[in-house]
Design a protein around this motif. Structure first.
Motif, short mmCIF file in Angstrom:
data_model
loop_
_atom_site.label_atom_id
_atom_site.label_comp_id
_atom_site.label_asym_id
_atom_site.label_seq_id
_atom_site.Cartn_x
_atom_site.Cartn_y
_atom_site.Cartn_z
N SER A 280 48.40 46.95 44.60
CA SER A 280 48.36 46.07 43.34
C SER A 280 47.90 44.74 43.71
N SER A 281 47.46 44.55 44.87
CA SER A 281 46.82 43.17 45.11
C SER A 281 45.27 43.10 45.19
N LYS A 282 45.06 44.36 45.63
CA LYS A 282 43.53 44.63 45.97
C LYS A 282 42.60 43.94 44.77
N PRO A 283 42.92 44.57 43.55
CA PRO A 283 42.09 43.71 42.22
C PRO A 283 41.89 42.37 42.46
N MET A 284 43.03 41.55 43.17
CA MET A 284 43.02 40.27 42.97
C MET A 284 41.72 39.62 44.03
N LEU A 285 41.21 40.69 44.86
CA LEU A 285 40.13 40.17 45.86
C LEU A 285 38.98 39.97 45.20
N TRP A 286 38.66 40.45 44.16
CA TRP A 286 37.41 40.64 43.57
C TRP A 286 37.17 40.24 42.13
N ASN A 287 36.26 39.19 41.95
CA ASN A 287 35.75 38.71 40.55
C ASN A 287 35.40 39.73 39.57
N LYS A 288 35.43 39.48 38.37
CA LYS A 288 34.95 40.54 37.41
C LYS A 288 33.37 40.99 37.53
N ASP A 289 32.84 39.96 38.29
CA ASP A 289 31.32 40.23 38.42
C ASP A 289 31.02 40.96 39.76
N GLY A 290 32.03 41.34 40.19
CA GLY A 290 32.04 42.46 41.49
C GLY A 290 32.01 41.66 42.72
#
Length: 458
Positions: A158-168
């Motif tokens: 659940s925390s992995k997406p917090m590492l990446w901005n919407k621009d990748g």
């Protein structure tokens, strides 16, 4: 208490091995962010060929790299920062950081630093701040460092997406999990004055009237900061079955002419007229509000769930939490687990203009993991970002355990105001929502926000 806390051996060993690998291998190709690493040999080629001098291969002295670190170094998190810094001395001994206490000013000071070209080496960045600084090319792109240190493998799913901005790209490494906003309340105060603990908006309104009549502040709102008011309005909107809340508008969907937003503003207006706040609310800091709540001068306090350890320390078994007492009574079953708060990529970021950018990025990334671990150890954080199962020194208090159990039921989250990505929208909704809490008519608030949103989307 804190000097007796033991570091979990597994994570410490892993991070130590990572640090040793970095010191031995140097930095590699970092693209546009490439800068000489203070921990790398003076000449990688010479070292590889065996021709490097002792001076070239000698490890840097402890504390030889000085970094400025702008952080929420206050209150209950001071020992967390201190413990993480102490652990980092074993991992990157060449680095010494100096903390600067972040102002409670909705990120105005850090934006001033950015405008002046004087950002600290490392600083906490919300997703909204990331968007602002990204456009100005002020952020160190951390993709290579994140991959080199294998940071993603240390984070739970659940925390992995917090590492990446919407621009990748990655511009920060998360330091805490996604928290919900909650109402803290004093159970004894409600019982003593025979006031029903509210489960919906109608009951909340009655509770506000009852406490106000007894000269007890119904809600300690630290309105010197603008985001708590926006959080409460978001709860009012979510409570009327718009699970996207105010974040939906930040995403470019819908507008303030929709009935649900007017209804949310009307709830806030009605509560304020009923005596929700004390007269000094707009000069009240988070510490002031906590003191009012602790003393029994206020029946409730609005904050993020991250404050559970601190509030329990103040109130003990008198404390309990409500997730959203602004829900419509006829929609309670439908919206019960639609939460306000959470939902953003944020964490410790690095200035692109740092003289020690690569070292600062490695330090910030590893410090974020240590910080998350120490929050669990010292504050019994029930919302860890880590794969590793870190054991709290003193276990979870009853309120934290309740949150940990209930969080499995959460269906959705919006975001806190600092997570809004449209800077114009964030500014306008913060400023105008304060006017709403100060007594502005809900119809006028909606008119102002319709215009403000149109401008923000240009």
């Amino acid at each position: 208490m804190y000097d007796k806390m033991k570091k979990p051996a597994t994570m410490f060993a892993l991070l130590s091995m990572v640090a040793l690998t970095l010191s031995a291998c140097g930095s590699g190709d970092k693209g546009n962010n490439a800068q000489p690493s203070a921990s790398a040999p003076a000449s990688a080629e010479a070292s590889a060929s065996g021709s490097a001098s002792p001076e070239e291969t000698k490890a840097p002295e402890a504390g030889s790299v000085k970094l400025k670190f702008y952080a929420q170094y206050s209150g209950v998190e001071i020992p967390v920062y201190d413990a993480a810094k102490e652990a980092m001395k074993q991992i990157m001994p060449e680095v010494d950081v100096e903390f600067e206490v972040a102002a409670q000013d909705d990120e105005q000071k850090i934006k001033t630093y950015a405008a002046a070209g004087s950002l600290p080496d490392i600083f906490f960045a919300s997703s909204g701040l990331i968007e602002t600084l990204k456009k100005a090319d002020n952020l160190y792109v951390m993709d290579d460092v994140v991959k080199e240190l294998n940071i993603e493998s240390l984070l739970n799913e659940s925390s992995k997406p917090m590492l990446w901005n919407k621009d990748g790209h990655s511009y920060s490494v998360p330091n805490v999990g996604q928290w919900a906003g909650v109402f803290y309340y004093n159970k004894d105060l409600f019982a003593e004055h025979n006031v029903k603990v509210p489960t919906n908006y109608d009951e909340l309104l009655e509770a506000v009237k009852a406490f106000s009549a007894k000269d007890i502040t119904p809600l300690a709102l630290f309105a010197k900061e603008k985001w708590p008011g926006v959080l409460m309005l978001d709860m009012a909107v979510v409570g009327s079955a718009e699970q996207g809340g105010l974040k939906r508008l930040d995403n470019g969907e819908g507008d303030f002419s929709e009935e649900v937003y007017l209804k949310g503003a009307q709830k806030i207006s009605e509560l304020v007229k009923a005596g929700l706040l004390n007269k000094n609310a707009f000069n009240t800091t988070a510490d002031d509000a906590a003191a009012q709540f602790k003393s029994g001068k206020a029946a409730m306090l609005l904050n993020g769930a991250w404050s559970m350890a601190f509030q329990y320390e103040n109130l003990g078994d008198k404390l309990d939490i409500l997730y959203n007492p602004l829900i419509d009574a006829d929609k309670a079953d439908q919206v019960q687990w639609n939460m306000s708060g959470g939902g953003f990529n944020q964490g410790f970021a690095v200035s692109k203009n740092s003289k020690n950018g690569e070292v600062a990025a490695k330090y910030a990334a590893l410090f974020s993991i240590e910080f998350a671990k120490q929050r669990v150890i010292q504050l019994a954080d029930p919302n860890s970002i880590l794969v590793e199962k870190v054991v709290p020194t003193n276990g979870l208090n009853p309120v934290q355990q309740k949150y940990a159990d209930d969080s499995a039921n959460f269906k959705s989250m919006t975001t806190f105001a600092w997570g809004y990505e449209n800077a114009k929208y964030k500014t306008s909704i913060e400023d105008n929502t304060q006017k709403l809490f100060a007594g502005q008519k809900p119809e006028d608030y909606i008119k102002d926000m319709i215009k403000a949103l149109e401008n923000a989307r240009k």
